[in-house]
Design an enzyme around this catalytic site. Structure first.
Site, PDB file in Angstrom:
ATOM      1  N   LYS A 215       0.723  -1.507  -0.029  1.00  0.00           N
ATOM      2  CA  LYS A 215       0.045   0.074   0.375  1.00  0.00           C
ATOM      3  C   LYS A 215       0.897   1.163  -0.015  1.00  0.00           C
ATOM      4  O   LYS A 215       1.750   1.066   0.602  1.00  0.00           O
ATOM      5  CB  LYS A 215      -0.554   0.325   1.560  1.00  0.00           C
TER       6      LYS A 215
ATOM      7  N   GLY B 296      -7.502   3.248  -3.832  1.00  0.00           N
ATOM      8  CA  GLY B 296      -7.048   2.899  -4.052  1.00  0.00           C
ATOM      9  C   GLY B 296      -5.793   2.298  -4.936  1.00  0.00           C
ATOM     10  O   GLY B 296      -5.080   1.634  -5.542  1.00  0.00           O
TER      11      GLY B 296
ATOM     12  N   GLU C 207       1.090  -4.731   4.811  1.00  0.00           N
ATOM     13  CA  GLU C 207       0.174  -4.966   5.520  1.00  0.00           C
ATOM     14  C   GLU C 207      -0.683  -6.419   4.649  1.00  0.00           C
ATOM     15  O   GLU C 207      -0.498  -6.819   4.104  1.00  0.00           O
ATOM     16  CB  GLU C 207      -1.467  -4.260   5.338  1.00  0.00           C
TER      17      GLU C 207
ATOM     18  N   HIS D  83     -11.689  -0.525  -4.545  1.00  0.00           N
ATOM     19  CA  HIS D  83     -11.596  -0.242  -3.839  1.00  0.00           C
ATOM     20  C   HIS D  83     -12.705   1.543  -4.023  1.00  0.00           C
ATOM     21  O   HIS D  83     -12.667   2.093  -2.791  1.00  0.00           O
ATOM     22  CB  HIS D  83     -10.219   1.035  -3.500  1.00  0.00           C
TER      23      HIS D  83
ATOM     24  N   LYS E 150     -16.218   2.889  -2.709  1.00  0.00           N
ATOM     25  CA  LYS E 150     -17.440   2.630  -2.175  1.00  0.00           C
ATOM     26  C   LYS E 150     -18.712   2.592  -3.024  1.00  0.00           C
ATOM     27  O   LYS E 150     -18.961   3.981  -3.640  1.00  0.00           O
ATOM     28  CB  LYS E 150     -18.055   2.889  -0.304  1.00  0.00           C
TER      29      LYS E 150
ATOM     30  N   ARG F  85     -12.405  14.090   8.194  1.00  0.00           N
ATOM     31  CA  ARG F  85     -13.416  15.057   6.512  1.00  0.00           C
ATOM     32  C   ARG F  85     -14.624  14.352   7.315  1.00  0.00           C
ATOM     33  O   ARG F  85     -14.895  13.521   8.022  1.00  0.00           O
ATOM     34  CB  ARG F  85     -12.739  14.962   5.466  1.00  0.00           C
TER      35      ARG F  85
ATOM     36  N   VAL G 186     -18.216  11.311   2.347  1.00  0.00           N
ATOM     37  CA  VAL G 186     -19.938  11.297   1.617  1.00  0.00           C
ATOM     38  C   VAL G 186     -20.664  10.335   1.960  1.00  0.00           C
ATOM     39  O   VAL G 186     -22.096  10.418   1.828  1.00  0.00           O
ATOM     40  CB  VAL G 186     -19.248  10.017   0.133  1.00  0.00           C
TER      41      VAL G 186
END
Length: 449
Positions: free
Chosen positions: A158, A165, A200, A235, A237, A291, A294
């Site tokens: 990552k 993503g 990870e 990745h 949503k 923040r 969405v």
């Protein structure tokens, strides 16, 4: 309280912020590119300022133009929404240097959580469970291989900076690792200007669970339950719901209280979301978004708390709206992100909306800035709007969502409405039996069990 807020964003989130400001009696300033001159938030704001041409770098990411708009209009605070400059620590600092309030966290917390490696170290220090992995950035040599062997394959490479993503690759074997490291580093360098990557453990079929928090910056913080965001494509949503179909009250309270305690110690201010992978009864921290999200309406529907309004109030020095024991989760909510995209290829479909009919009725909410005759520009994200429904139970919520999706009309462009109409009738979705890879497997026509 603030006298005038400049909304440094566009689309549905700009309109969402504007509505909260109006309910607080605060004057609003809309900024817009030349492509957004006819946008709904521009029409409804008290004042508007054009800040540049269509390209984001010349308009919505143009900090000098935003500062000039504040100066011209006399705004005393800026709300960044999500995306664009919402997690830009330097932007928050620059506003402070010009005696303007940034409606969001402290710059130090934005910077801390924006670095995925430091965020993971901080989470571990604060007692938040993390995914097994490297303690910092790795290099494509024996160091990475040794760590990968210790973690156990498959592993996830990552990017240390960024998200969405990009700069993320899976290595299933030792032979895959070198290519995954190189590819992820190159993507990270191109997208974020930072080639650092870390490792990870790659979980096989986890859920994506996120906890909504609210802090006052003085050591007070509460959690507002969770959202399950496991239905994703690349990745990103697609469908979010709360509460999660797989968590019980005890698990919710345990992880929620852990997160709230961590935010108290951090003296976090405003809204924030701590995201986890959840598998076999265990939570693993992946990142924190500093923040408004969405998918924040899901939490608003099940708690009755206006997150954007509270975000503004707290930024102005207000207290938390309630104590933890006063937070009550009521019923179930689901949000579908309706995009201007082909529902099969997901190719963007900008253009003029010829007919538009949003669904209505009890428990149905539409967060959208489009209208009949509106032209969706090709320069920004493809979100048409968010359809959010609420019911007393998940079953009622699903039936209400099915009805609302069938009722919604967006003609003149292609949208992802057909996908959602199919998903809401899928047995696995109805049963709540899905994971973060389910949707891509479904779209590819593969088995999802």
């Amino acid at each position: 309280m603030f006298d005038k807020i400049l909304i440094a964003n566009r689309g549905e989130i700009a309109l969402r912020i504007l509505r909260a400001c109006k309910e607080l009696g605060i004057s609003t300033v809309a900024v817009h590119s030349t492509a957004d001159a006819d946008a709904m938030h521009v029409r409804l704001a008290d004042e508007s300022v054009c800040i540049g041409p269509p390209q984001s770098k010349d308009s919505y990411l143009n900090i000098p133009a935003l500062l000039a708009a504040c100066e011209i209009t006399g705004a005393d605070a800026v709300h960044p929404g999500y995306g664009f400059l919402s997690e830009n620590a330097r932007f928050a600092e620059i506003l402070g240097e010009h005696n303007l309030h940034f409606i969001g966290p402290k710059a130090e917390h934005i910077r801390l959580m924006g670095d995925k490696i430091e965020a993971k170290k901080t989470a571990k220090r604060l007692g938040i469970p993390v995914v097994p992995g490297s303690d910092g950035a790795v290099t494509p040599d024996q160091d990475a291989l040794a760590i990968a062997k210790e973690i156990g394959f498959p592993v996830l490479v990552k990017a240390a900076a960024g998200g969405g993503g990009r700069g993320m690759k899976v290595a299933h074997t030792e032979a895959d690792l070198q290519l995954a490291l190189t590819t992820a580093a190159n993507e990270a360098k191109s997208a974020f200007g930072d080639a650092s990557v870390y490792l990870e453990k790659y979980l096989q079929k986890p859920r994506h669970i996120e906890i909504q928090v609210l802090g006052d910056g003085r050591g007070g913080a509460i959690h507002l339950g969770e959202r399950d965001c496991s239905l994703q494509r690349r990745h990103q949503k697609v469908w979010e719901e709360g509460p999660s179909p797989v968590l019980d009250a005890a698990a919710r309270a345990k992880i929620g209280n852990t997160v709230a305690k961590a935010m108290q110690e951090l003296k976090y201010i405003g809204v924030g979301t701590i995201e986890f992978l959840y598998e076999d009864g265990e939570f693993y921290f992946i990142e924190m978004n500093t923040r408004i999200q969405v998918e924040h309406p899901v939490t608003e529907m099940i708690t009755g708390i206006d997150l954007v309004l509270e975000q503004i109030r707290i930024a102005a020095g207000g207290d938390l709206p309630m104590s933890q024991d006063q937070v009550v989760i009521n019923g179930h909510s689901i949000e579908c992100r309706v995009n201007a995209e082909n529902p099969v290829s997901f190719r963007p479909s900008p253009g003029k909306i010829q007919q538009y009919h949003p669904p209505g009725g009890l428990g149905v909410r539409i967060d959208s800035a489009v209208y009949q005759g509106y032209v969706i520009p090709p320069y920004y994200d493809s979100l048409v709007g968010k359809l959010i429904v609420h019911g007393k139970s998940r079953v009622e919520c699903l039936m209400r969502l099915r009805r609302a999706l069938d009722e919604m009309v967006v003609d003149g462009i292609e949208t992802t409405l057909p996908l959602f109409r199919a998903l809401v009738r899928e047995p696995a979705i109805i049963d709540g039996d899905y994971h973060i890879h389910w949707l891509e497997q479904y779209l590819a026509g593969q088995k999802t069990d």
